[in-house]
Write a protein that holds these residues in place. Structure first.
Motif, PDB file in Angstrom:
ATOM      1  N   LEU A 187       2.260   6.824  -6.855  1.00  0.00           N
ATOM      2  CA  LEU A 187       1.260   7.810  -7.267  1.00  0.00           C
ATOM      3  C   LEU A 187       1.746   9.223  -6.981  1.00  0.00           C
ATOM      4  O   LEU A 187       1.573  10.131  -7.801  1.00  0.00           O
ATOM      5  CB  LEU A 187      -0.058   7.541  -6.542  1.00  0.00           C
ATOM      6  CG  LEU A 187      -1.226   8.483  -6.872  1.00  0.00           C
ATOM      7  CD1 LEU A 187      -1.535   8.465  -8.361  1.00  0.00           C
ATOM      8  CD2 LEU A 187      -2.462   8.110  -6.064  1.00  0.00           C
ATOM      9  N   ALA A 188       2.375   9.411  -5.822  1.00  0.00           N
ATOM     10  CA  ALA A 188       2.889  10.734  -5.461  1.00  0.00           C
ATOM     11  C   ALA A 188       3.948  11.199  -6.451  1.00  0.00           C
ATOM     12  O   ALA A 188       4.029  12.388  -6.786  1.00  0.00           O
ATOM     13  CB  ALA A 188       3.465  10.700  -4.047  1.00  0.00           C
ATOM     14  N   GLU A 189       4.754  10.259  -6.943  1.00  0.00           N
ATOM     15  CA  GLU A 189       5.789  10.618  -7.924  1.00  0.00           C
ATOM     16  C   GLU A 189       5.166  11.127  -9.214  1.00  0.00           C
ATOM     17  O   GLU A 189       5.681  12.059  -9.842  1.00  0.00           O
ATOM     18  CB  GLU A 189       6.662   9.390  -8.198  1.00  0.00           C
ATOM     19  CG  GLU A 189       7.859   9.678  -9.081  1.00  0.00           C
ATOM     20  CD  GLU A 189       8.760   8.474  -9.242  1.00  0.00           C
ATOM     21  OE1 GLU A 189       9.629   8.507 -10.134  1.00  0.00           O
ATOM     22  OE2 GLU A 189       8.591   7.503  -8.479  1.00  0.00           O
ATOM     23  N   GLN A 229      -3.587  13.060  -0.758  1.00  0.00           N
ATOM     24  CA  GLN A 229      -3.297  13.700   0.522  1.00  0.00           C
ATOM     25  C   GLN A 229      -4.166  13.135   1.639  1.00  0.00           C
ATOM     26  O   GLN A 229      -3.703  12.966   2.769  1.00  0.00           O
ATOM     27  CB  GLN A 229      -3.493  15.213   0.402  1.00  0.00           C
ATOM     28  CG  GLN A 229      -2.426  15.892  -0.442  1.00  0.00           C
ATOM     29  CD  GLN A 229      -2.719  17.359  -0.696  1.00  0.00           C
ATOM     30  OE1 GLN A 229      -3.881  17.773  -0.761  1.00  0.00           O
ATOM     31  NE2 GLN A 229      -1.674  18.156  -0.849  1.00  0.00           N
ATOM     32  N   SER A 230      -5.414  12.801   1.330  1.00  0.00           N
ATOM     33  CA  SER A 230      -6.292  12.218   2.348  1.00  0.00           C
ATOM     34  C   SER A 230      -5.830  10.817   2.733  1.00  0.00           C
ATOM     35  O   SER A 230      -5.908  10.420   3.896  1.00  0.00           O
ATOM     36  CB  SER A 230      -7.737  12.181   1.848  1.00  0.00           C
ATOM     37  OG  SER A 230      -7.873  11.307   0.741  1.00  0.00           O
ATOM     38  N   LEU A 231      -5.317  10.052   1.754  1.00  0.00           N
ATOM     39  CA  LEU A 231      -4.807   8.715   2.049  1.00  0.00           C
ATOM     40  C   LEU A 231      -3.525   8.775   2.865  1.00  0.00           C
ATOM     41  O   LEU A 231      -3.291   7.948   3.744  1.00  0.00           O
ATOM     42  CB  LEU A 231      -4.552   7.947   0.747  1.00  0.00           C
ATOM     43  CG  LEU A 231      -5.781   7.495  -0.036  1.00  0.00           C
ATOM     44  CD1 LEU A 231      -5.369   6.897  -1.374  1.00  0.00           C
ATOM     45  CD2 LEU A 231      -6.590   6.482   0.760  1.00  0.00           C
ATOM     46  N   GLN A 232      -2.683   9.760   2.572  1.00  0.00           N
ATOM     47  CA  GLN A 232      -1.418   9.887   3.298  1.00  0.00           C
ATOM     48  C   GLN A 232      -1.633  10.278   4.750  1.00  0.00           C
ATOM     49  O   GLN A 232      -0.795   9.986   5.608  1.00  0.00           O
ATOM     50  CB  GLN A 232      -0.522  10.916   2.608  1.00  0.00           C
ATOM     51  CG  GLN A 232       0.043  10.442   1.276  1.00  0.00           C
ATOM     52  CD  GLN A 232       0.859  11.509   0.579  1.00  0.00           C
ATOM     53  OE1 GLN A 232       0.614  12.707   0.746  1.00  0.00           O
ATOM     54  NE2 GLN A 232       1.831  11.090  -0.214  1.00  0.00           N
ATOM     55  N   MET A 260       0.831  -1.199   0.000  1.00  0.00           N
ATOM     56  CA  MET A 260       0.000   0.000   0.000  1.00  0.00           C
ATOM     57  C   MET A 260       0.866   1.251   0.000  1.00  0.00           C
ATOM     58  O   MET A 260       0.667   2.173  -0.773  1.00  0.00           O
ATOM     59  CB  MET A 260      -0.919  -0.014   1.232  1.00  0.00           C
ATOM     60  CG  MET A 260      -1.820   1.211   1.351  1.00  0.00           C
ATOM     61  SD  MET A 260      -3.036   1.303   0.017  1.00  0.00           S
ATOM     62  CE  MET A 260      -4.007   2.707   0.536  1.00  0.00           C
ATOM     63  N   ALA A 261       1.854   1.298   0.897  1.00  0.00           N
ATOM     64  CA  ALA A 261       2.730   2.463   0.985  1.00  0.00           C
ATOM     65  C   ALA A 261       3.511   2.662  -0.302  1.00  0.00           C
ATOM     66  O   ALA A 261       3.721   3.787  -0.754  1.00  0.00           O
ATOM     67  CB  ALA A 261       3.682   2.310   2.170  1.00  0.00           C
TER      68      ALA A 261
END
Length: 209
Positions: free
Chosen positions: A8-10, A79-82, A1-2
């Motif tokens: 995705l962030a990249e 951002q909500s998932l992080q 998951m991480a």
């Protein structure tokens, strides 16, 4: 998951500020940037010269910058998932295949109260989830062999040396430990299951040292 979130962030990172897109815009060459970052980059260029900061594609005039709502929504979701606490995924190092001799009734050899989560064939002991943590987190235990909790662990120990019976002696037709091996020129490495030989089971006690 991480790892998925990192990937995705990249993809949602501005190549100018190296942060997540803030009001992302898309220019004609297909690249995306924060709207403010792109405006500042173009202000620093020569008057009337507009290029993509990433691929350097030139534009005859300043492109019309519009907010990319799809990218913006993806950034908000990321951002909500992080922000959500991520439960660590259990990692078991060097866990060998399940054995038919395992039992749910095996207790931890450290606390003698909680059920064992794994048996370590290197330590020759069983551990509950809490006392198993050093094996999972410390590099010192990385080569220890973990197995489903074994109820017959005592039968897999050499009665003389208290070590795992992980070698097979062709002379005595039984399993021996690494210390016995030093005194047996005819011993060859073999799994414990090799104790079954010629259709009959040979117990560890039948091997004379």
């Amino acid at each position: 998951m991480a790892q998925s979130l990192d990937s995705l962030a990249e993809e949602l990172t501005c190549s100018i500020c190296l942060g997540l897109f803030n009001t992302p815009v898309t220019i004609p060459c297909g690249h995306n940037f924060c709207g403010e970052c792109l405006e500042l980059a173009w202000e620093a260029c020569k008057l009337g010269e507009y290029r993509c900061p990433q691929c350097m594609c030139p534009f005859p005039s300043k492109p019309d910058l519009r907010k990319n709502t799809l990218l913006n929504n993806l950034v908000i979701q990321l951002q909500s998932l992080q922000l959500k606490p991520q439960e660590p995924e259990p990692v078991l190092l060097n866990v060998v295949k399940e054995d038919p001799c395992y039992s749910d009734g095996v207790l931890c050899d450290s606390c003698m109260a909680l059920p064992a989560a794994r048996t370590c064939l290197t330590c020759m002991a069983s551990f509950c989830q809490e006392h198993l943590r050093p094996h999972l987190e410390s590099p010192a235990f990385i080569h220890h062999l973990l197995k489903q909790p074994l109820r017959d662990l005592h039968a897999r120990k050499c009665q003389e040396h208290e070590k795992l019976l992980d070698q097979y002696c062709r002379e005595h037709l039984c399993c021996i430990c690494c210390y016995c091996l030093a005194n047996q020129s005819s011993a060859t490495p073999a799994p414990y299951s090799r104790a079954k030989w010629r259709g009959r089971e040979i117990s560890a006690t039948s091997c004379s040292h």
